[in-house]
Design an enzyme around this catalytic site. Structure first.
Site, short mmCIF file in Angstrom:
data_model
loop_
_atom_site.label_atom_id
_atom_site.label_comp_id
_atom_site.label_asym_id
_atom_site.label_seq_id
_atom_site.Cartn_x
_atom_site.Cartn_y
_atom_site.Cartn_z
CG MET A 63 -1.93 -1.12 1.25
SD MET A 63 -3.16 -0.97 -0.04
CE MET A 63 -4.19 -2.39 0.33
CB CYS A 64 0.44 4.40 -1.74
SG CYS A 64 0.24 3.47 -3.28
NE ARG A 65 1.37 4.29 4.19
CZ ARG A 65 0.46 3.96 5.12
NH1 ARG A 65 0.69 4.26 6.40
NH2 ARG A 65 -0.65 3.37 4.77
CG ASN A 79 -2.79 3.58 1.22
OD1 ASN A 79 -2.34 2.62 0.61
ND2 ASN A 79 -2.83 3.63 2.55
#
Length: 267
Positions: free
Chosen positions: A1-3, A112
């Site tokens: 997952m992204c930030r 996200n």
């Protein structure tokens, strides 16, 4: 997952959030603490607002920690509203067009999460878009497509309603395809005036989201995870919430997907 991290308030240098803090967004690109994977090295991007209505945009496929241009830009650019994102791909090639934020006119968007079973419902969702909105499609990600669904569902006049209706479209498309809906949606977006965010997941386990005051400045942040745990006044946003932040204050409301009807795809 992204930030990701977003800021609204008195103009500050982008480095004050993206590169300088002890747990800055660049630090989170290689050592995130509240994500499934600590590494977010599949590209990065910035969208910032200044004197023009549309945002400036800078994206690249390098890991954020290895791009000296990013650090230089963040030292020089000042903005009172900006979005920044480091990517950990859950689908779609590592390309500049697949890096967040995505921009359409005055709107910017970053995400996200993911649409589970995306390849099985991608065609249905794309075909549900108007021709005008579909023509804006540049990349291959589920995130960009969700942004376009929001635009198609009236983002310009009704941000909360647009996200709710777009979420409903995804859930309905999954059910029609015979798969259990599996959407994780923690996203931020802006028109250059207000900053909005949503935290939602069909299974109730949405990626993290926080709001907090920016120390020493008249501004507030919305972030995936805090960048300064010692000095910040961070508030965790509950799942199934919609946030609207303006210079006058922050409003947090319950969020739920709207019922949706999709045209059948023929062919």
């Amino acid at each position: 997952m992204c930030r990701w991290a977003a800021y609204l308030g008195e103009a500050v240098f982008l480095e004050d959030i993206i590169t300088a803090p002890c747990h800055s967004l660049i630090a989170q690109s290689h050592c995130a603490q509240e994500a499934k994977s600590p590494t977010n090295g599949d590209g990065f991007g910035l969208a910032w607002y200044g004197d023009r209505s549309e945002p400036g945009l800078y994206r690249d496929i390098l890991p954020a920690w290895s791009d000296p241009n990013l650090k230089s830009l963040c030292r020089q650019i000042k903005s009172g509203l900006f979005l920044a994102h480091v990517r950990a791909s859950t689908g779609g090639a590592t390309s500049r067009m697949n890096c967040h934020p995505f921009v359409s006119g005055r709107w910017s968007f970053m995400h996200n999460g993911q649409i589970g079973g995306f390849e099985k419902i991608r065609r249905t969702l794309e075909n549900s878009l108007s021709d005008e909105v579909f023509d804006q499609r540049e990349g291959t990600t589920d995130s960009e497509l969700f942004f376009l669904l929001m635009i198609d569902q009236g983002l310009a006049g009704d941000p909360l309603g647009a996200v709710s209706r777009a979420t409903g479209r995804v859930i309905e498309a999954s059910r029609r395809a015979g798969i259990e809906p599996a959407l994780k949606l923690t996203a931020a977006f802006s028109d250059g005036q207000a900053l909005h965010a949503v935290r939602y997941a069909t299974d109730g386990h949405a990626p993290t989201l926080y709001t907090g005051a920016f120390a020493r400045r008249a501004g507030r942040c919305i972030v995936s995870e805090p960048f300064d745990r010692d000095g910040g006044d961070w508030q965790a946003i509950p799942p199934s919430s919609f946030v609207t932040m303006t210079k006058a204050g922050t409003d947090i409301r319950p969020f739920a997907p709207a019922a949706a009807k999709l045209a059948m795809v023929v062919g």
